[in-house]
Design a protein around this motif. Sequence first.
Motif, PDB file in Angstrom:
ATOM      1  N   GLY A   1       0.801  -1.215   0.000  1.00 32.39           N
ATOM      2  CA  GLY A   1       0.000   0.000   0.000  1.00 32.39           C
ATOM      3  C   GLY A   1       0.833   1.264   0.000  1.00 32.39           C
ATOM      4  O   GLY A   1       0.599   2.185  -0.789  1.00 32.39           O
ATOM      5  N   LEU A   2       1.825   1.323   0.880  1.00 35.76           N
ATOM      6  CA  LEU A   2       2.682   2.501   0.955  1.00 35.76           C
ATOM      7  C   LEU A   2       3.520   2.649  -0.310  1.00 35.76           C
ATOM      8  O   LEU A   2       3.743   3.767  -0.794  1.00 35.76           O
ATOM      9  CB  LEU A   2       3.589   2.407   2.180  1.00 35.76           C
ATOM     10  CG  LEU A   2       4.530   3.590   2.420  1.00 35.76           C
ATOM     11  CD1 LEU A   2       3.731   4.881   2.573  1.00 35.76           C
ATOM     12  CD2 LEU A   2       5.406   3.344   3.640  1.00 35.76           C
ATOM     13  N   ALA A   3       3.977   1.533  -0.858  1.00 45.15           N
ATOM     14  CA  ALA A   3       4.773   1.585  -2.086  1.00 45.15           C
ATOM     15  C   ALA A   3       3.944   2.140  -3.241  1.00 45.15           C
ATOM     16  O   ALA A   3       4.435   2.949  -4.038  1.00 45.15           O
ATOM     17  CB  ALA A   3       5.298   0.192  -2.432  1.00 45.15           C
ATOM     18  N   TYR A   4       2.690   1.720  -3.337  1.00 44.80           N
ATOM     19  CA  TYR A   4       1.809   2.256  -4.379  1.00 44.80           C
ATOM     20  C   TYR A   4       1.592   3.756  -4.195  1.00 44.80           C
ATOM     21  O   TYR A   4       1.600   4.525  -5.164  1.00 44.80           O
ATOM     22  CB  TYR A   4       0.462   1.539  -4.356  1.00 44.80           C
ATOM     23  CG  TYR A   4       0.483   0.166  -4.966  1.00 44.80           C
ATOM     24  CD1 TYR A   4       0.904  -0.019  -6.281  1.00 44.80           C
ATOM     25  CD2 TYR A   4       0.062  -0.948  -4.242  1.00 44.80           C
ATOM     26  CE1 TYR A   4       0.921  -1.285  -6.850  1.00 44.80           C
ATOM     27  CE2 TYR A   4       0.075  -2.218  -4.804  1.00 44.80           C
ATOM     28  CZ  TYR A   4       0.506  -2.380  -6.107  1.00 44.80           C
ATOM     29  OH  TYR A   4       0.523  -3.628  -6.673  1.00 44.80           O
ATOM     30  N   LEU A   5       1.390   4.166  -2.962  1.00 45.04           N
ATOM     31  CA  LEU A   5       1.145   5.578  -2.685  1.00 45.04           C
ATOM     32  C   LEU A   5       2.368   6.428  -3.021  1.00 45.04           C
ATOM     33  O   LEU A   5       2.261   7.471  -3.681  1.00 45.04           O
ATOM     34  CB  LEU A   5       0.761   5.754  -1.217  1.00 45.04           C
ATOM     35  CG  LEU A   5       0.463   7.185  -0.750  1.00 45.04           C
ATOM     36  CD1 LEU A   5      -0.684   7.788  -1.548  1.00 45.04           C
ATOM     37  CD2 LEU A   5       0.147   7.202   0.742  1.00 45.04           C
ATOM     38  N   LEU A   6       3.542   5.979  -2.582  1.00 43.42           N
ATOM     39  CA  LEU A   6       4.765   6.731  -2.859  1.00 43.42           C
ATOM     40  C   LEU A   6       5.075   6.754  -4.353  1.00 43.42           C
ATOM     41  O   LEU A   6       5.425   7.805  -4.910  1.00 43.42           O
ATOM     42  CB  LEU A   6       5.935   6.114  -2.091  1.00 43.42           C
ATOM     43  CG  LEU A   6       5.924   6.295  -0.570  1.00 43.42           C
ATOM     44  CD1 LEU A   6       7.065   5.511   0.069  1.00 43.42           C
ATOM     45  CD2 LEU A   6       6.031   7.768  -0.204  1.00 43.42           C
TER      46      LEU A   6
END
Length: 281
Positions: free
Chosen positions: A67-72
């Motif tokens: 999730g965080l990787a997609y957001l970043l």
Amino acid sequence: MRNDDLKRELGLDEEECERCGIAIPPQLIELLKESTLRAVIWGFVGTLFGVLFAFFYAIALPWGGGGLAYLLAGTLSSGVAALIYGSMRLTVILSFFVSAYGVFYLIWKGEAVEPLQLFGYALLVGIVVGAGYGLFSRHSRVGRADAKSMTGLVAGAVVSLLVVGLFHWMAWRLTPTIMVAILCPVVGLFYTRLVLRFIGWFEKLLPPPADGALVGMAVSLFVTVGLWLIAASLDPPLAGEYQALVVQMTAMLPTVASAGLISGMVGGFISGWLWQHWLDM
């Protein structure tokens, strides 16, 4: 194609055309041309976005999970793509200098390539050339790079957060290809609705040399990533300790770049069809 040309292509005479009721309004022809041109431009930017997304996603994945990787990745790719797209004249100039440096460095170093050094010097080249362009170019729009990058970052962050949240809430499986396919048209449409407001608010946030340096960093990153991936794919030892990262990125690139191209063209065509005027950016 004009009406007369269409009639000749179909092999119809004037009476048959009148009887069949064939009449193509000139406005429709212009609208199709406009939408097609914008689809091509957005397709190019979408491909660029896909490459950047693969790079940032592969780097961010070990740090924060899916999730965080997609957001970043979605946020940073949008910001960098906005910088590159918003200053095309400077982008062309920078591409020449950074590409020349990258090729020279790879040939000079051979097997002893140090990726961090390659990227570091490329950023330095981009900053110097970009700042010089911003300092001496009096009629360029490069002074708006700060506002455009902020628009891209905001648009990318908002849309990425909504997509990740929706897929998590619905328990759907999200992949980089799906993410890019959604982000390209949606972020693009969101960006075009916001950018003029951000230019009005933040155009003078940085002096032109600093704006040029920002664009220089963005273009340097994109060009150097491309050169490094090509070189490391042809000669794996050039990747050094980052071999796993290169493998992950090259595995994603064909699908995410294709997703960016296709979805970008769709978004561009829709944008051209709904909003015919070009933004004064």
